[in-house]
Design a protein around this motif. Structure first.
Motif, mmCIF file in Angstrom:
data_model
loop_
_atom_site.group_PDB
_atom_site.id
_atom_site.type_symbol
_atom_site.label_atom_id
_atom_site.label_comp_id
_atom_site.label_asym_id
_atom_site.label_seq_id
_atom_site.Cartn_x
_atom_site.Cartn_y
_atom_site.Cartn_z
ATOM 1 N N SER A 55 39.546 -8.281 7.999
ATOM 2 C CA SER A 55 38.702 -7.688 9.038
ATOM 3 C C SER A 55 39.569 -7.195 10.182
ATOM 4 N N ILE A 56 39.477 -5.908 10.476
ATOM 5 C CA ILE A 56 40.169 -5.300 11.614
ATOM 6 C C ILE A 56 39.080 -4.822 12.557
ATOM 7 N N ASN A 57 38.930 -5.501 13.683
ATOM 8 C CA ASN A 57 37.734 -5.326 14.509
ATOM 9 C C ASN A 57 37.964 -4.573 15.810
ATOM 10 N N SER A 58 39.215 -4.177 16.112
ATOM 11 C CA SER A 58 39.486 -3.432 17.346
ATOM 12 C C SER A 58 40.412 -2.249 17.105
ATOM 13 N N GLY A 59 40.390 -1.729 15.900
ATOM 14 C CA GLY A 59 41.145 -0.529 15.594
ATOM 15 C C GLY A 59 42.585 -0.789 15.189
ATOM 16 N N VAL A 60 43.217 0.307 14.723
ATOM 17 C CA VAL A 60 44.611 0.260 14.282
ATOM 18 C C VAL A 60 45.354 1.429 14.912
ATOM 19 N N ALA A 61 46.516 1.160 15.489
ATOM 20 C CA ALA A 61 47.388 2.200 16.030
ATOM 21 C C ALA A 61 48.723 2.135 15.296
ATOM 22 N N GLY A 62 49.118 3.259 14.726
ATOM 23 C CA GLY A 62 50.390 3.299 14.014
ATOM 24 C C GLY A 62 50.682 4.704 13.541
ATOM 25 N N ALA A 63 50.824 5.607 14.465
ATOM 26 C CA ALA A 63 51.081 7.011 14.116
ATOM 27 C C ALA A 63 52.337 7.101 13.257
ATOM 28 N N GLY A 64 52.197 7.751 12.097
ATOM 29 C CA GLY A 64 53.334 7.901 11.201
ATOM 30 C C GLY A 64 53.540 6.751 10.257
ATOM 31 N N GLN A 65 52.707 5.687 10.329
ATOM 32 C CA GLN A 65 52.873 4.511 9.489
ATOM 33 C C GLN A 65 51.778 4.437 8.427
ATOM 34 N N ASP A 66 52.094 3.754 7.329
ATOM 35 C CA ASP A 66 51.173 3.601 6.210
ATOM 36 C C ASP A 66 50.656 2.166 6.171
ATOM 37 N N ARG A 100 36.753 -1.629 12.073
ATOM 38 C CA ARG A 100 36.013 -1.228 13.263
ATOM 39 C C ARG A 100 37.007 -0.707 14.299
ATOM 40 N N GLY A 101 36.578 0.286 15.074
ATOM 41 C CA GLY A 101 37.449 0.848 16.099
ATOM 42 C C GLY A 101 38.236 2.026 15.559
ATOM 43 N N GLY A 102 38.939 2.703 16.456
ATOM 44 C CA GLY A 102 39.701 3.886 16.086
ATOM 45 C C GLY A 102 40.892 3.569 15.214
ATOM 46 N N ILE A 103 41.236 4.506 14.338
ATOM 47 C CA ILE A 103 42.353 4.318 13.415
ATOM 48 C C ILE A 103 43.279 5.523 13.525
ATOM 49 N N THR A 104 44.546 5.270 13.861
ATOM 50 C CA THR A 104 45.567 6.317 13.927
ATOM 51 C C THR A 104 46.725 5.892 13.045
ATOM 52 N N LEU A 105 46.819 6.483 11.857
ATOM 53 C CA LEU A 105 47.829 6.137 10.865
ATOM 54 C C LEU A 105 48.262 7.388 10.108
ATOM 55 N N ALA A 106 49.399 7.275 9.424
ATOM 56 C CA ALA A 106 49.765 8.334 8.496
ATOM 57 C C ALA A 106 48.874 8.269 7.266
ATOM 58 N N SER A 107 48.606 7.039 6.775
ATOM 59 C CA SER A 107 47.736 6.879 5.617
ATOM 60 C C SER A 107 47.135 5.488 5.608
ATOM 61 N N LEU A 108 45.975 5.375 4.965
ATOM 62 C CA LEU A 108 45.276 4.100 4.797
ATOM 63 C C LEU A 108 44.824 3.993 3.354
ATOM 64 N N THR A 109 45.240 2.916 2.683
ATOM 65 C CA THR A 109 44.861 2.681 1.291
ATOM 66 C C THR A 109 44.174 1.333 1.186
ATOM 67 N N THR A 110 42.989 1.299 0.563
ATOM 68 C CA THR A 110 42.271 0.048 0.342
ATOM 69 C C THR A 110 42.093 -0.172 -1.149
ATOM 70 N N GLU A 111 41.841 -1.420 -1.516
ATOM 71 C CA GLU A 111 41.636 -1.789 -2.913
ATOM 72 C C GLU A 111 40.445 -1.048 -3.496
ATOM 73 N N ALA A 112 40.649 -0.311 -4.572
ATOM 74 C CA ALA A 112 39.606 0.583 -5.103
ATOM 75 C C ALA A 112 38.400 -0.176 -5.642
ATOM 76 N N ARG A 113 38.598 -1.383 -6.133
ATOM 77 C CA ARG A 113 37.493 -2.100 -6.775
ATOM 78 C C ARG A 113 36.667 -2.919 -5.792
ATOM 79 N N ARG A 114 37.055 -2.931 -4.529
ATOM 80 C CA ARG A 114 36.371 -3.769 -3.542
ATOM 81 C C ARG A 114 35.598 -2.892 -2.572
ATOM 82 N N ARG A 115 34.864 -3.550 -1.675
ATOM 83 C CA ARG A 115 34.006 -2.837 -0.746
ATOM 84 C C ARG A 115 34.613 -2.775 0.648
ATOM 85 N N THR A 116 34.531 -1.601 1.256
ATOM 86 C CA THR A 116 35.004 -1.399 2.622
ATOM 87 C C THR A 116 33.800 -1.121 3.494
ATOM 88 N N ARG A 117 33.716 -1.815 4.606
ATOM 89 C CA ARG A 117 32.567 -1.627 5.488
ATOM 90 C C ARG A 117 33.033 -1.515 6.921
#
Length: 205
Positions: free
Chosen positions: A165-176, A188-205
């Motif tokens: 659970s990430i409840n206050s956003g992610v900051a990491g410009a240029g990071q994966d 939850r919250g703003g996300i600034t990343l180069a890329s975000l990958t989650t497990e395909a078989r699970r649920r993201t909310r």
């Protein structure tokens, strides 16, 4: 070994030849506590101080459940959780220079930064609402990970756990960021990343 004690001025406990330092009881102090050994530093009771620093050699084993400081906590050796532990700082940073291990739960809380500079492999990790959690390495938990404050990536990172659970956003410009969750991934919250990958078989909310 040091039993229950109180110190009012800066205190350094040093051991030569790699001998263990044992804080066998509850330790309270109003100034800096510095623990220096290339062996193991064993904290068996609760520890409160103005600030805490360990040297780069050996390990720091936390078995007493609580470390509290007004200023920073700098663990320059590897931290081993021998029991569930809460590490709390009023205003300083909590820094893990050589990572964290141990099949126990960790809770961290500070209005500053919680900084992980080497990998964590523990039972679970929960952060407080204040400050930021700064990752320079991967985090693996057998249970959940709950980041209540902002997550900051200084390098690519993989979070692996039962639920993440990430409840206050992610900051990491240029990071994966890669999240491998066996259950729910909550963002939850703003996300600034180069890329975000989650497990395909699970649920993201």
């Amino acid at each position: 070994a040091v039993a229950d004690s109180v110190f009012l001025t800066a205190l350094t406990i040093a051991s030569t030849g790699g001998q263990q330092i044992t804080l066998g009881g509850n330790v309270a102090g109003g100034d800096l506590l510095s623990l220096q050994t290339t062996g193991n530093t064993q904290i068996d009771g609760s520890l409160t101080a103005e600030s805490l620093i360990t040297d780069a050699g050996g390990t720091t084993t936390i078995a007493g459940g609580f470390v509290g400081t007004n200023s920073g906590q700098n663990y320059n050796d590897q931290v081993v959780l021998a029991s569930g532990a809460t590490l709390s700082s009023t205003a300083g940073n909590i820094e893990f220079a050589q990572g964290i291990t141990g099949n126990n739960a960790l809770a961290t809380s500070t209005s500053g930064d919680t900084i992980l500079s080497n990998g964590a492999d523990i039972a679970s990790w929960t952060t407080g609402l204040g400050g930021r959690t700064v990752l320079n390495a991967d985090v693996t938990t057998s249970g959940g990970q709950s980041y209540e404050n902002q997550l900051v990536l200084n390098s690519a990172a993989t979070l692996t756990g039962a639920n993440v659970s990430i409840n206050s956003g992610v900051a990491g410009a240029g990071q994966d960021l890669t999240i491998n969750s066996a259950g729910f991934t909550t963002l939850r919250g703003g996300i600034t990343l180069a890329s975000l990958t989650t497990e395909a078989r699970r649920r993201t909310r």
